[in-house]
Enzyme design. Structure first.
Site, PDB file in Angstrom:
ATOM      1  N   ASP A 163       0.833  -1.209   0.000  1.00  0.00           N
ATOM      2  CA  ASP A 163       0.000   0.000   0.000  1.00  0.00           C
ATOM      3  C   ASP A 163       0.863   1.252   0.000  1.00  0.00           C
ATOM      4  O   ASP A 163       0.531   2.233  -0.664  1.00  0.00           O
ATOM      5  CB  ASP A 163      -0.954   0.026   1.197  1.00  0.00           C
ATOM      6  CG  ASP A 163      -1.806   1.297   1.169  1.00  0.00           C
ATOM      7  OD1 ASP A 163      -2.597   1.442   0.216  1.00  0.00           O
ATOM      8  OD2 ASP A 163      -1.655   2.158   2.049  1.00  0.00           O
ATOM      9  N   ARG A 170      -0.314   6.175  -6.892  1.00  0.00           N
ATOM     10  CA  ARG A 170      -1.661   6.675  -7.230  1.00  0.00           C
ATOM     11  C   ARG A 170      -1.708   8.197  -7.112  1.00  0.00           C
ATOM     12  O   ARG A 170      -2.359   8.869  -7.908  1.00  0.00           O
ATOM     13  CB  ARG A 170      -2.705   6.046  -6.301  1.00  0.00           C
ATOM     14  CG  ARG A 170      -3.004   4.601  -6.644  1.00  0.00           C
ATOM     15  CD  ARG A 170      -3.785   3.948  -5.532  1.00  0.00           C
ATOM     16  NE  ARG A 170      -5.041   4.604  -5.260  1.00  0.00           N
ATOM     17  CZ  ARG A 170      -5.643   4.600  -4.066  1.00  0.00           C
ATOM     18  NH1 ARG A 170      -5.104   3.966  -3.039  1.00  0.00           N
ATOM     19  NH2 ARG A 170      -6.789   5.211  -3.906  1.00  0.00           N
ATOM     20  N   SER A 185      -6.858  -0.213  -0.216  1.00  0.00           N
ATOM     21  CA  SER A 185      -5.854   0.553   0.510  1.00  0.00           C
ATOM     22  C   SER A 185      -6.256   0.707   1.986  1.00  0.00           C
ATOM     23  O   SER A 185      -5.470   0.442   2.904  1.00  0.00           O
ATOM     24  CB  SER A 185      -5.701   1.921  -0.164  1.00  0.00           C
ATOM     25  OG  SER A 185      -4.987   2.808   0.639  1.00  0.00           O
ATOM     26  N   LYS A 189      -4.755  -1.950   5.416  1.00  0.00           N
ATOM     27  CA  LYS A 189      -4.081  -1.388   6.587  1.00  0.00           C
ATOM     28  C   LYS A 189      -4.854  -1.679   7.876  1.00  0.00           C
ATOM     29  O   LYS A 189      -4.271  -1.974   8.910  1.00  0.00           O
ATOM     30  CB  LYS A 189      -3.906   0.126   6.419  1.00  0.00           C
ATOM     31  CG  LYS A 189      -2.767   0.465   5.457  1.00  0.00           C
ATOM     32  CD  LYS A 189      -2.644   1.944   5.232  1.00  0.00           C
ATOM     33  CE  LYS A 189      -3.802   2.482   4.440  1.00  0.00           C
ATOM     34  NZ  LYS A 189      -3.613   3.714   3.740  1.00  0.00           N
TER      35      LYS A 189
HETATM   36  N1  URA Z   1      -7.164   6.533   2.602  1.00  0.00           N
HETATM   37  C1  URA Z   1      -6.337   5.498   2.340  1.00  0.00           C
HETATM   38  O1  URA Z   1      -5.695   4.976   3.236  1.00  0.00           O
HETATM   39  N2  URA Z   1      -6.254   5.066   1.084  1.00  0.00           N
HETATM   40  C2  URA Z   1      -6.955   5.593   0.072  1.00  0.00           C
HETATM   41  O2  URA Z   1      -6.836   5.128  -1.040  1.00  0.00           O
HETATM   42  C3  URA Z   1      -7.808   6.673   0.353  1.00  0.00           C
HETATM   43  C4  URA Z   1      -7.897   7.117   1.646  1.00  0.00           C
END
Ligand code: URA
Length: 433
Positions: A163, A170, A185, A189
């Site tokens: 990520d 991104r 994403s 996490k």
């Molecule tokens: N927060 C994140 O952790 N990832 C994203 O892609 C958008 C918001």
């Protein structure tokens, strides 16, 4: 069979569904460095335009999650729950709901982020408390959660390395606003924290990622589906971010607001922070099996706040992290920003307000930029309230006055007035469970 990344890119570009193996090998290759940025960028853009099925999104989430370690919280008894907010301006609820839920005996293992773009981050807020250390090893983190039911740390290099790389890519390839990519994403996490339940605060409006409530609901439903497929208990609140939350945006200022709420010092401008924190706490407690109903869980949360037990837990948290709350710094300078006309406040460009915070150095323009703990913005009016020309709408705070004139102009531009009375927006539009 040999694996050719270009074939996977072509397949997604044509709108076909990728197999588990294709997604897993792509993510693994990219994380290890055998697939270069340009091929990952092309795949991200193909996903951006073609989307992903729920099955693909689930696989992508899993592949990103397993690119690193999953925290083993099996030594912590009972239910483990966290909250994720999609980000906003003045959004400080973690600092209240974490202590409330932990004070009720439910473990809250929080791996939080820093502010980026126009939104603030929990770690920056906590680090405005002198001495507050968020750099715990995963072993120290697990021990702290076991012994105190709460701990806040930043993302470590072992957690979701895929990520970290993909998010940075991104950001510079215009592929952030893709629902499957956002979902994978966020959830990779959160799932890496080893939690059993998750409450989502999905924001919509001028200060949110998702500008419309419809898009926010679509994201919330996708996040909930994928989290459930993972066997997690989950609920979501759709909340309004068309105006900043609470009285302050800025790191030490937001800590001050939270402490005042936990000390039961009520103020009209902090009622929204208090209410949203209680509603999110209630959902977290409900997922953990407390309260029986939303109303019952809300009563437990409110009683925990009003009794001072949440404040005691927050003070315990500060001691755990070496933070000296009594030494919370305050800005040396402040400057009022007056209304430019009579009328009712019709709208805020909340994103512009957030970027004014960045100008004041309360937030950061680039991940490596330092923040000024005392800088920030105080709000004096809400949408729907009346104001007279010359009355104070905002106060900017900081030790350095240099950015105050430009901040004043930007804040004045971020307000729209109406001559007709405007109704105030509903803070919590919907609860999904
Ligand atoms: N927060 C994140 O952790 N990832 C994203 O892609 C958008 C918001």
């Amino acid at each position: 069979m040999s694996f050719l990344p270009v074939e996977v890119i072509k397949k997604k570009r044509g709108g076909a569904e990728l197999t588990d193996a294709e997604i897993e090998r792509f993510i693994d290759g990219y994380t290890r460095g055998s697939i270069p940025d340009y091929q990952m960028s092309a795949l991200l853009m193909a996903i951006f335009f073609q989307g992903m099925s729920h099955a693909e999104t689930l696989t992508l989430t899993r592949a990103m999650l397993h690119s690193g370690k999953v925290v083993d919280l099996s030594s912590v008894p009972g239910f483990k729950v966290d909250k994720h907010s999609t980000g906003g301006v003045g959004d400080k609820t973690s600092l209240i709901l974490g202590p409330i839920v932990a004070a009720c005996g439910v473990a809250v293992p929080m791996i939080s982020g820093r502010g980026l773009g126009h939104t603030g981050g929990t770690l920056d807020k906590l680090e405005s408390i002198p001495g507050f250390n968020i750099h715990f090893s995963l072993e120290q983190f697990v021990r702290a959660v076991r012994e105190h039911d709460i701990c806040f740390i930043g993302q470590t290099p072992e957690i979701c390395p895929a990520d970290r790389k993909i998010y940075a890519l991104r950001d510079v390839t215009a592929t952030v606003e893709s629902l499957p990519l956002i979902c994978a994403s966020i959830l990779s996490k959160k799932l890496a924290e080893g939690i059993d339940g998750l409450v989502l605060d999905v924001k919509f409006g001028s200060g949110a990622f998702m500008k419309s409530a419809e898009k926010a609901e679509e994201l919330a439903l996708l996040l909930m589906d994928v989290a459930r497929l993972y066997g997690k208990k989950v609920s979501a609140l759709l909340t309004d971010m068309n105006q900043p939350l609470g009285r302050y945006a800025g790191n030490a200022l937001e800590i001050q607001e939270c402490v005042e709420i936990m000390k039961n010092q009520r103020h009209p401008l902090t009622e929204d922070t208090r209410e949203l924190s209680l509603r999110l706490s209630a959902d977290m407690l409900l997922l953990a099996g407390q309260g029986g109903t939303r109303e019952g869980a809300y009563r437990i949360a409110e009683e925990t706040l009003v009794s001072g037990r949440a404040l005691a837990k927050f003070e315990e948290l500060c001691r755990l992290h070496g933070g000296r709350l009594a030494e919370l710094p305050r800005a040396k300078k402040s400057h009022p920003v007056p209304a430019t006309q009579d009328g009712f406040i019709a709208a805020f460009d909340t994103e512009a307000v957030g970027y004014t915070g960045v100008l004041l150095r309360a937030g950061r323009a680039r991940a490596e930029d330092p923040v000024d703990p005392v800088a920030g913005i105080e709000f004096h009016r809400r949408i729907g309230e009346s104001v007279k020309k010359g009355e104070t709408l905002f106060t900017v705070h900081g030790d350095d006055e240099t950015p105050f004139p430009e901040a004043t102009k930007r804040l004045q531009k971020a307000v729209t007035y109406s001559l007709q009375k405007i109704s105030s927006p509903v803070l919590i539009l919907k609860t999904l469970s």
